[in-house]
Design an enzyme around this catalytic site. Structure first.
Site, PDB file in Angstrom:
ATOM      1  N   GLY A   1      -1.443  -4.721  10.913  1.00  0.00           N
ATOM      2  CA  GLY A   1      -2.088  -4.843  12.224  1.00  0.00           C
ATOM      3  C   GLY A   1      -3.599  -4.832  12.126  1.00  0.00           C
ATOM      4  O   GLY A   1      -4.171  -5.044  11.047  1.00  0.00           O
ATOM      5  N   ASP A   2      -4.239  -4.549  13.263  1.00  0.00           N
ATOM      6  CA  ASP A   2      -5.697  -4.537  13.289  1.00  0.00           C
ATOM      7  C   ASP A   2      -6.266  -3.423  12.392  1.00  0.00           C
ATOM      8  O   ASP A   2      -7.328  -3.573  11.807  1.00  0.00           O
ATOM      9  CB  ASP A   2      -6.193  -4.335  14.729  1.00  0.00           C
ATOM     10  CG  ASP A   2      -5.911  -5.557  15.587  1.00  0.00           C
ATOM     11  OD1 ASP A   2      -5.932  -6.680  15.046  1.00  0.00           O
ATOM     12  OD2 ASP A   2      -5.665  -5.393  16.794  1.00  0.00           O
TER      13      ASP A   2
ATOM     14  N   THR B   1       0.838  -1.210   0.000  1.00  0.00           N
ATOM     15  CA  THR B   1       0.000   0.000   0.000  1.00  0.00           C
ATOM     16  C   THR B   1       0.870   1.256   0.000  1.00  0.00           C
ATOM     17  O   THR B   1       1.949   1.291   0.577  1.00  0.00           O
ATOM     18  CB  THR B   1      -0.960   0.030   1.201  1.00  0.00           C
ATOM     19  OG1 THR B   1      -0.186   0.018   2.393  1.00  0.00           O
ATOM     20  CG2 THR B   1      -1.904  -1.142   1.190  1.00  0.00           C
TER      21      THR B   1
ATOM     22  N   ARG C   1       2.915   7.846  17.290  1.00  0.00           N
ATOM     23  CA  ARG C   1       3.015   6.678  16.415  1.00  0.00           C
ATOM     24  C   ARG C   1       4.474   6.252  16.199  1.00  0.00           C
ATOM     25  O   ARG C   1       4.785   5.070  16.056  1.00  0.00           O
ATOM     26  CB  ARG C   1       2.323   6.994  15.084  1.00  0.00           C
ATOM     27  CG  ARG C   1       2.177   5.810  14.168  1.00  0.00           C
ATOM     28  CD  ARG C   1       1.123   6.030  13.128  1.00  0.00           C
ATOM     29  NE  ARG C   1      -0.132   5.360  13.446  1.00  0.00           N
ATOM     30  CZ  ARG C   1      -0.328   4.062  13.342  1.00  0.00           C
ATOM     31  NH1 ARG C   1       0.612   3.262  12.931  1.00  0.00           N
ATOM     32  NH2 ARG C   1      -1.487   3.538  13.647  1.00  0.00           N
TER      33      ARG C   1
ATOM     34  N   GLU D   1      -9.406   2.443  15.311  1.00  0.00           N
ATOM     35  CA  GLU D   1      -9.630   3.711  14.601  1.00  0.00           C
ATOM     36  C   GLU D   1     -10.544   4.567  15.466  1.00  0.00           C
ATOM     37  O   GLU D   1     -11.514   4.047  16.020  1.00  0.00           O
ATOM     38  CB  GLU D   1     -10.354   3.476  13.263  1.00  0.00           C
ATOM     39  CG  GLU D   1      -9.710   2.464  12.360  1.00  0.00           C
ATOM     40  CD  GLU D   1      -8.551   3.033  11.591  1.00  0.00           C
ATOM     41  OE1 GLU D   1      -8.718   4.096  10.976  1.00  0.00           O
ATOM     42  OE2 GLU D   1      -7.470   2.420  11.636  1.00  0.00           O
TER      43      GLU D   1
HETATM   44  C1  1PX Z   1      -1.564  -2.650  34.418  1.00  0.00           C
HETATM   45  C2  1PX Z   1      -1.578  -3.279  33.080  1.00  0.00           C
HETATM   46  C3  1PX Z   1      -2.929  -3.292  32.467  1.00  0.00           C
HETATM   47  C4  1PX Z   1      -2.943  -3.895  31.092  1.00  0.00           C
HETATM   48  C5  1PX Z   1      -4.331  -3.971  30.560  1.00  0.00           C
HETATM   49  C6  1PX Z   1      -4.286  -4.495  29.203  1.00  0.00           C
HETATM   50  C7  1PX Z   1      -5.639  -4.651  28.574  1.00  0.00           C
HETATM   51  C8  1PX Z   1      -5.421  -4.890  27.122  1.00  0.00           C
HETATM   52  C9  1PX Z   1      -6.698  -5.090  26.387  1.00  0.00           C
HETATM   53  C10 1PX Z   1      -6.384  -4.999  24.944  1.00  0.00           C
HETATM   54  C11 1PX Z   1      -7.586  -4.967  24.098  1.00  0.00           C
HETATM   55  C12 1PX Z   1      -7.155  -4.872  22.688  1.00  0.00           C
HETATM   56  C13 1PX Z   1      -8.282  -4.617  21.764  1.00  0.00           C
HETATM   57  C14 1PX Z   1      -7.728  -4.377  20.404  1.00  0.00           C
HETATM   58  C15 1PX Z   1      -7.522  -3.186  19.934  1.00  0.00           C
HETATM   59  C16 1PX Z   1      -6.888  -2.997  18.604  1.00  0.00           C
HETATM   60  O1  1PX Z   1      -7.864  -3.129  17.594  1.00  0.00           O
HETATM   61  C17 1PX Z   1      -6.272  -1.624  18.560  1.00  0.00           C
HETATM   62  C18 1PX Z   1      -5.541  -1.373  17.243  1.00  0.00           C
HETATM   63  O2  1PX Z   1      -4.506  -2.267  17.061  1.00  0.00           O
HETATM   64  P1  1PX Z   1      -3.359  -2.006  15.965  1.00  0.00           P
HETATM   65  O3  1PX Z   1      -2.485  -0.919  16.477  1.00  0.00           O
HETATM   66  O4  1PX Z   1      -2.620  -3.316  15.799  1.00  0.00           O
HETATM   67  O5  1PX Z   1      -3.983  -1.577  14.679  1.00  0.00           O
HETATM   68  N1  1PX Z   1      -5.354  -1.501  19.654  1.00  0.00           N
HETATM   69  C19 1PX Z   1      -5.590  -0.666  20.665  1.00  0.00           C
HETATM   70  O6  1PX Z   1      -6.545   0.086  20.697  1.00  0.00           O
HETATM   71  C20 1PX Z   1      -4.560  -0.675  21.768  1.00  0.00           C
HETATM   72  C21 1PX Z   1      -5.173  -1.001  23.050  1.00  0.00           C
HETATM   73  C22 1PX Z   1      -4.057  -1.211  24.016  1.00  0.00           C
HETATM   74  C23 1PX Z   1      -4.446  -0.913  25.385  1.00  0.00           C
HETATM   75  C24 1PX Z   1      -3.258  -0.980  26.257  1.00  0.00           C
HETATM   76  C25 1PX Z   1      -3.565  -0.414  27.572  1.00  0.00           C
HETATM   77  C26 1PX Z   1      -2.380  -0.387  28.427  1.00  0.00           C
HETATM   78  C27 1PX Z   1      -2.782   0.116  29.777  1.00  0.00           C
HETATM   79  C28 1PX Z   1      -1.622   0.396  30.646  1.00  0.00           C
HETATM   80  C29 1PX Z   1      -2.129   0.951  31.962  1.00  0.00           C
HETATM   81  C30 1PX Z   1      -0.997   1.179  32.859  1.00  0.00           C
HETATM   82  C31 1PX Z   1      -1.402   1.533  34.226  1.00  0.00           C
HETATM   83  C32 1PX Z   1      -0.191   1.569  35.070  1.00  0.00           C
HETATM   84  C33 1PX Z   1      -0.449   2.146  36.403  1.00  0.00           C
HETATM   85  C34 1PX Z   1       0.753   2.162  37.275  1.00  0.00           C
HETATM   86  N1  ADP Z   2       0.919   2.881   2.883  1.00  0.00           N
HETATM   87  C1  ADP Z   2       0.339   3.404   3.947  1.00  0.00           C
HETATM   88  N2  ADP Z   2       0.672   4.624   4.413  1.00  0.00           N
HETATM   89  C2  ADP Z   2       0.115   5.136   5.522  1.00  0.00           C
HETATM   90  N3  ADP Z   2      -0.836   4.501   6.241  1.00  0.00           N
HETATM   91  C3  ADP Z   2      -1.212   3.280   5.839  1.00  0.00           C
HETATM   92  C4  ADP Z   2      -0.650   2.674   4.683  1.00  0.00           C
HETATM   93  N4  ADP Z   2      -1.222   1.449   4.526  1.00  0.00           N
HETATM   94  C5  ADP Z   2      -2.115   1.308   5.539  1.00  0.00           C
HETATM   95  N5  ADP Z   2      -2.117   2.404   6.326  1.00  0.00           N
HETATM   96  C6  ADP Z   2      -2.892   2.657   7.546  1.00  0.00           C
HETATM   97  O1  ADP Z   2      -2.051   2.481   8.687  1.00  0.00           O
HETATM   98  C7  ADP Z   2      -2.863   2.275   9.829  1.00  0.00           C
HETATM   99  C8  ADP Z   2      -2.207   1.365  10.842  1.00  0.00           C
HETATM  100  O2  ADP Z   2      -1.912   0.164  10.267  1.00  0.00           O
HETATM  101  P1  ADP Z   2      -1.689  -1.200  11.038  1.00  0.00           P
HETATM  102  O3  ADP Z   2      -1.186  -2.154  10.006  1.00  0.00           O
HETATM  103  O4  ADP Z   2      -2.890  -1.603  11.758  1.00  0.00           O
HETATM  104  O5  ADP Z   2      -0.509  -0.887  12.038  1.00  0.00           O
HETATM  105  P2  ADP Z   2      -0.511  -0.687  13.623  1.00  0.00           P
HETATM  106  O6  ADP Z   2      -0.890  -2.001  14.210  1.00  0.00           O
HETATM  107  O7  ADP Z   2       0.897  -0.327  13.963  1.00  0.00           O
HETATM  108  O8  ADP Z   2      -1.492   0.380  13.955  1.00  0.00           O
HETATM  109  C9  ADP Z   2      -4.177   1.733   9.317  1.00  0.00           C
HETATM  110  O9  ADP Z   2      -5.195   2.614   9.684  1.00  0.00           O
HETATM  111  C10 ADP Z   2      -4.023   1.708   7.800  1.00  0.00           C
HETATM  112  O10 ADP Z   2      -5.197   2.190   7.170  1.00  0.00           O
END
Ligand code: 1PX
Ligand code: ADP
Ligand code: CA
Length: 473
Positions: free
Chosen positions: A124-125, A98, A232, A435
């Site tokens: 990723g997601d 992409t 990021r 997102e």
């Molecule tokens: C004290 C440690 C607590 C850890 C709690 C962890 C809970 C994690 C639940 C994760 C749910 C994930 C749902 C998925 C979300 C994804 O779609 C989405 C996108 O992913 P991509 O970047 O690959 O595109 N990812 C996210 O939205 C990231 C969610 C991550 C949440 C991490 C939270 C960390 C919390 C740390 C709290 C620390 C407190 C410390 C106090 C001393």
């Molecule tokens: N070539 C590109 N340039 C910039 N952004 C992109 C490209 N291809 C995909 N994306 C976007 O990058 C974002 C993050 O991608 P993702 O693969 O989920 O990585 P991460 O897990 O680190 O967030 C998505 O929202 C996607 O739409």
């Protein structure tokens, strides 16, 4: 399978999958030798005939690579670990790296899908979400289904999607395969595994916003995502940094949640059993849902008003989990007993509580035998749909309230509600599979088994599942 012509004796090599620890798969090879050329040819013919019969295995794949996901290793991972396996399995590919966000989504509206047996998404997601929107949108367009109508039944997508994890969280891969490992995912694709997956549609009034397969979260996870975006450059660590800051800011948000419980569902979010390979609860629940829908369309049931439960309050987090959302940070996930294909989501409501209590709730996500719902300020419901309206939501003035910035008129009110933080943030944002969404008022509805993945769900641990005595597929 590969055959090498060797002068004497004759030989051929069979490549197979071996299960390793923790759901990891590896490709192994064994070479058979034979001095009789005719016998060797017979074996080869018989094995090739058997492979030909496996019609569910893909032969042509369309691959999208996000070169900027996670640690920016997507292209490298695909070229070094995945492409050699595809070529060994005689799979032909069309690879698109992409060039901009939404490139894959837009491309899926144009491409001739009939040429392919599946789509592979390297990222990723967020990248998976792009491919998901492209595929579902394309299928609805071809079937003339209006995505803006929240009540319309969507057309199912038969084309399978494979995920090669190369992002930051990769929770869709982890929760459907059991590990974030590119080689394991490639092998599930090659074997032609199939895992149906529920998808939720998210609307604001009669406007389609997004689809979600993992987490639709407001409050804590919305704020973590929003805060992570400017960092990021930190890669996957941006979520921990933002998570720590969000935890310290300790915000709560007011609003009303209305939901419809999934009455047909067989399981409950507090079950001790999880969704596994060939899941009985998914099969049974989806069957019962189909039966219920059949009765309705045949007009055998009176048009009774369906039950809505209303919860008004101050929330630290509102999370709708379509699947467990297991990921390396939380190996059992946000809702460990949620199912991949039962037509329901688990709605987790975390009400206003002390910092210490919220920390105790968060920490339970990281351990294996503690129940994160076992707190007086946490409720969890298995639902088929829900609506959310923030308290500070002005129908006339949607834009300014949706930005969450209060006008002078409301300032006195927020100061009494929110005395300590000194911020002017009334509303949070929604985190929809990674997102952020512009709108805060929305409705969500689960569509049972709308898409299919090249995966098989989590295989239950077997005693022999270790490196010394591995099992073979
Ligand atoms: C004290 C440690 C607590 C850890 C709690 C962890 C809970 C994690 C639940 C994760 C749910 C994930 C749902 C998925 C979300 C994804 O779609 C989405 C996108 O992913 P991509 O970047 O690959 O595109 N990812 C996210 O939205 C990231 C969610 C991550 C949440 C991490 C939270 C960390 C919390 C740390 C709290 C620390 C407190 C410390 C106090 C001393
Ligand atoms: N070539 C590109 N340039 C910039 N952004 C992109 C490209 N291809 C995909 N994306 C976007 O990058 C974002 C993050 O991608 P993702 O693969 O989920 O990585 P991460 O897990 O680190 O967030 C998505 O929202 C996607 O739409
Ligand atoms: Ca589900």
């Amino acid at each position: 399978m590969q055959w090498k012509h060797m002068c004497k004796p004759h030989a051929f090599t069979v490549h197979y999958v071996q299960r390793m620890k923790k759901h990891r798969w590896r490709c192994k090879a064994v070479t058979f030798w034979c001095s009789d050329e005719v016998l060797c040819c017979h074996w080869l013919q018989a094995l090739n005939d058997l492979l030909e019969q496996q019609t569910w295995r893909p032969k042509h794949l369309l691959v999208y690579i996000n070169p900027y996901g996670g640690k920016k290793k997507g292209k490298q991972i695909y070229e070094n670990k995945v492409a050699p396996l595809f070529s060994l399995a005689s799979i032909s590919t069309e690879v698109i790296v992409t060039e901009y966000a939404n490139h894959a989504r837009d491309n899926l509206y144009e491409v001739n899908l009939e040429k392919y047996d599946g789509i592979v998404c390297v990222g990723g997601d967020g990248m998976f979400s792009e491919v998901l929107h492209g595929l579902i949108g394309r299928v609805q367009k071809d079937a003339d289904v209006d995505q803006n109508n929240p009540k319309v039944p969507l057309s199912r997508c038969n084309m399978r999607i494979g995920i090669i994890p190369a992002g930051s969280t990769d929770c869709v891969c982890f929760a459907t395969v059991g590990i974030n490992d590119p080689v394991t995912s490639a092998l599930h694709i090659i074997l032609g595994d199939c895992q149906p997956l529920d998808v939720s549609s998210v609307h604001h009034k009669n406007m389609f916003l997004k689809y979600s397969v993992s987490l639709l979260g407001y409050g804590f996870y919305g704020d973590v995502l929003k805060g992570s975006e400017k960092n990021r450059w930190l890669g996957p660590a941006r979520y921990d940094f933002s998570g720590f800051k969000t935890f310290l800011s300790h915000r709560y948000y007011e609003g009303t949640v209305c939901f419809q419980p999934a009455k047909w569902a067989v399981g409950s979010p507090r079950d001790k059993v999880c969704c596994t390979f060939g899941c009985y609860i998914c099969r049974q629940s989806s069957k019962q849902l189909e039966e219920q829908q059949r009765v309705k369309t045949n007009g055998l049931e009176s048009n009774e008003k369906e039950n809505w439960t209303v919860v008004k309050g101050k929330f630290m987090a509102i999370n709708a989990a379509n699947m467990s959302c297991a990921c390396p940070r939380s190996p059992r996930g946000l809702s460990p007993a949620a199912h991949l294909a039962d037509g329901t989501a688990d709605l987790i409501l975390v009400r206003k509580c002390s910092r210490l209590d919220f920390l105790r709730h968060l920490i339970r996500h990281t351990t294996s035998n503690n129940d994160q719902f076992d707190f007086p300020f946490v409720d969890v419901h298995r639902i088929k749909s829900f609506q959310f309206t923030p308290k500070h939501f002005d129908e006339e003035d949607t834009e300014s309230t949706d930005l969450g910035i209060i006008g002078k008129k409301n300032f006195a009110q927020i100061c009494t509600d929110h005395p300590s933080c000194g911020c002017n943030q009334l509303n949070s944002v929604w985190n929809c599979d990674g997102e952020t969404l512009e709108q805060t008022a929305l409705e969500m509805r689960v569509h049972c088994q709308l898409i299919k993945l090249f995966a098989r769900g989590i295989e239950e641990s077997q005693k022999q599942e270790d490196d010394t005595n591995p099992s073979r597929v």
